[in-house]
Design an enzyme around this catalytic site. Structure first.
Site, PDB file in Angstrom:
ATOM      1  N   HIS A   1       0.859  -1.229   0.087  1.00  0.00           N
ATOM      2  CA  HIS A   1       0.035  -0.155   0.093  1.00  0.00           C
ATOM      3  C   HIS A   1       0.679   1.135  -0.100  1.00  0.00           C
ATOM      4  O   HIS A   1       0.312   2.445   0.078  1.00  0.00           O
ATOM      5  CB  HIS A   1      -0.831   0.164   1.360  1.00  0.00           C
ATOM      6  CG  HIS A   1      -1.919  -0.966   1.262  1.00  0.00           C
ATOM      7  ND1 HIS A   1      -2.941  -1.191   0.337  1.00  0.00           N
ATOM      8  CD2 HIS A   1      -2.669  -1.673   2.562  1.00  0.00           C
ATOM      9  CE1 HIS A   1      -3.606  -2.124   0.419  1.00  0.00           C
ATOM     10  NE2 HIS A   1      -3.580  -2.528   1.735  1.00  0.00           N
TER      11      HIS A   1
ATOM     12  N   GLY B   1     -18.455  -5.176  -2.174  1.00  0.00           N
ATOM     13  CA  GLY B   1     -17.735  -5.511  -3.368  1.00  0.00           C
ATOM     14  C   GLY B   1     -18.466  -4.826  -4.556  1.00  0.00           C
ATOM     15  O   GLY B   1     -18.726  -5.388  -5.646  1.00  0.00           O
TER      16      GLY B   1
HETATM   17  P1  PAP Z   1      -7.223  -4.038   1.728  1.00  0.00           P
HETATM   18  O1  PAP Z   1      -6.696  -2.668   1.225  1.00  0.00           O
HETATM   19  O2  PAP Z   1      -7.670  -4.063   3.360  1.00  0.00           O
HETATM   20  O3  PAP Z   1      -6.210  -5.108   1.221  1.00  0.00           O
HETATM   21  P2  PAP Z   1      -9.223  -4.291  -0.730  1.00  0.00           P
HETATM   22  O4  PAP Z   1      -9.089  -5.780  -0.654  1.00  0.00           O
HETATM   23  O5  PAP Z   1      -8.354  -3.431  -1.254  1.00  0.00           O
HETATM   24  O6  PAP Z   1      -8.568  -4.145   0.957  1.00  0.00           O
HETATM   25  O7  PAP Z   1     -10.688  -3.662  -0.511  1.00  0.00           O
HETATM   26  C1  PAP Z   1     -11.540  -4.545  -0.015  1.00  0.00           C
HETATM   27  C2  PAP Z   1     -12.688  -3.936  -0.869  1.00  0.00           C
HETATM   28  O8  PAP Z   1     -12.836  -4.938  -2.006  1.00  0.00           O
HETATM   29  C3  PAP Z   1     -14.112  -4.263  -0.039  1.00  0.00           C
HETATM   30  O9  PAP Z   1     -14.981  -3.239  -0.606  1.00  0.00           O
HETATM   31  P3  PAP Z   1     -16.348  -2.879  -0.085  1.00  0.00           P
HETATM   32  O10 PAP Z   1     -15.917  -2.635   1.281  1.00  0.00           O
HETATM   33  O11 PAP Z   1     -16.863  -1.751  -0.827  1.00  0.00           O
HETATM   34  O12 PAP Z   1     -17.458  -3.954  -0.033  1.00  0.00           O
HETATM   35  C4  PAP Z   1     -14.302  -5.704  -0.521  1.00  0.00           C
HETATM   36  O13 PAP Z   1     -15.849  -6.034  -0.413  1.00  0.00           O
HETATM   37  C5  PAP Z   1     -14.130  -5.619  -2.048  1.00  0.00           C
HETATM   38  N1  PAP Z   1     -13.523  -6.855  -2.722  1.00  0.00           N
HETATM   39  C6  PAP Z   1     -13.101  -7.976  -2.030  1.00  0.00           C
HETATM   40  N2  PAP Z   1     -13.046  -9.030  -2.976  1.00  0.00           N
HETATM   41  C7  PAP Z   1     -13.626  -8.561  -4.303  1.00  0.00           C
HETATM   42  C8  PAP Z   1     -13.854  -9.132  -5.609  1.00  0.00           C
HETATM   43  N3  PAP Z   1     -13.390 -10.524  -5.782  1.00  0.00           N
HETATM   44  N4  PAP Z   1     -14.234  -8.473  -6.373  1.00  0.00           N
HETATM   45  C9  PAP Z   1     -14.851  -7.036  -6.160  1.00  0.00           C
HETATM   46  N5  PAP Z   1     -14.472  -6.651  -5.012  1.00  0.00           N
HETATM   47  C10 PAP Z   1     -14.107  -7.212  -3.995  1.00  0.00           C
END
Ligand code: PAP
Length: 355
Positions: free
Chosen positions: A157, A319
């Site tokens: 990050h 998501g």
């Molecule tokens: P991180 O920075 O803590 O690693 P990151 O994975 O970048 O988190 O972001 C999480 C977001 O991606 C979440 O979004 P939301 O809170 O708006 O729902 C999560 O739901 C979403 N996310 C995780 N996996 C997927 C996927 N396979 N496709 C689309 N969105 C996803």
């Protein structure tokens, strides 16, 4: 102990494996202890503000970082040795890291596994490859990733300008994939996530407080806009080195974006693979629906920092694009949009869907 899959083998990458050189390990451990002393002094001199996860975050070289993350950054700058074939997934938090981790792992290992019996289905994307920011000092000062298959994949990050030039210089052959997302959705996702993982000894961050801090740029790895711009400008200068993707484009046309991603990684799909539907299989395997319904992502946990684990389910909320509409007033939306247009003015970048 964190472990990562070794493609093509039935074993996991283990950063503290016994064949790790013990002399190097001791040397690193000493350097790590020295660094801790320097850091204790540094923290006293840096501007600090309220953290969303931990009590404080510190302004270190124009970005707000937690104590542990500053330590990790210094270790990366000092000890991390990139290899020419390395590919880094870079993101501002909550912009699509988990999704891209799964996709990049699935693309680069597609010749090793059956989709029906893929390791992502049992381990989840968090275990697919290391998160450089914290992994480098998880358990001890680990600076060797020799066990990882090539091309090695890492997530970070950290802002572009904070990383060592051995990684970011246009002369360095390693590559970056950067994913950005509408800051309004990032804010909602981050506020929800940080409160879930925030120490139970601290009062939760209210939404209004999070909103105000986000607008001021004060949140872990913030300011959001400077983070995005750093990678955007670098991608314009070196398009072969940095692929700049948008969460919204990927949601709209995942197949198009995944083809682009594979080609950038030097692993373009062959005509035969296209005909066999490999791209569609990868998109389905890594979809929010598939990943969020896996047992490992409902009940598993992931260790990021020594003594700290995060439940995998926290990485999957909705998501979707545009959930901010359920949280922001018209006035709040206008303020973030206006900060975005001011900050990005003249850069050629627009956030949200490309077309
Ligand atoms: P991180 O920075 O803590 O690693 P990151 O994975 O970048 O988190 O972001 C999480 C977001 O991606 C979440 O979004 P939301 O809170 O708006 O729902 C999560 O739901 C979403 N996310 C995780 N996996 C997927 C996927 N396979 N496709 C689309 N969105 C996803």
């Amino acid at each position: 102990m964190s472990t990562y899959f070794l493609p093509g083998k039935n074993t996991c990458y283990n950063p503290t494996a016994t064949n790790y050189d013990n002399n190097v390990q001791t040397e690193e451990q000493e350097a790590y202890n020295d660094l801790q002393k320097q850091l204790d002094h540094l923290y006293k001199t840096l501007p600090k503000d309220k953290g969303w996860k931990s009590e404080y975050i510190f302004l270190y070289k124009n970005f707000w970082l937690s104590r542990d993350v500053i330590k990790g950054l210094l270790l990366i700058q000092t000890y991390f040795k990139p290899e020419p074939t390395d590919i880094f997934l870079a993101t501002f938090m909550k912009s699509g890291t988990t999704w891209l981790k799964a996709l990049m792992f699935a693309i680069s290992n597609r010749h090793h596994y059956e989709f029906s019996n893929h390791p992502l289905l049992s381990t989840g994307p968090q275990s697919a490859f290391p998160f450089l920011d914290t992994h480098i000092y998880l358990d001890q000062a680990i600076t060797k990733f020799d066990h990882l298959p090539k091309p090695r994949l890492f997530a970070t990050h950290h802002p572009h300008e904070s990383l060592p030039t051995s990684m970011t210089s246009p002369m360095s052959p390693c590559k970056f994939v950067y994913v950005c997302r509408d800051p309004k959705d990032v804010l909602i996702s981050k506020w929800d996530f940080m409160n879930k993982i925030r120490s139970k000894d601290l009062v939760p961050i209210s939404f209004n407080e999070a909103y105000e801090s986000f607008c001021k740029g004060v949140s872990e790895y913030g300011p959001f806009w400077d983070h995005v711009l750093g990678y955007w400008k670098a991608s314009k200068e070196s398009p072969d080195k940095i692929l700049f993707l948008k969460y919204e484009d990927m949601k709209k046309e995942p197949i198009v974006e995944v083809r682009k991603l594979a080609a950038f990684m030097g692993m373009a799909f062959t005509t035969e693979e296209e005909e066999k539907g490999v791209v569609e299989e990868i998109v389905k395997l890594c979809s929010f629906e598939t990943l969020s319904s896996l047992e490992v992502n409902k009940s598993g946990r992931q260790r990021f920092i020594a003594k700290e684990t995060i439940e995998n389910q926290n990485f999957f909320r909705k998501g979707v694009v545009g959930d901010w509409e359920n949280y922001l007033t018209e006035e709040m939306k206008d303020r973030i949009d206006s900060i975005t247009s001011d900050k990005l003015k003249g850069s050629g970048l627009t956030l949200g869907l490309t077309k």
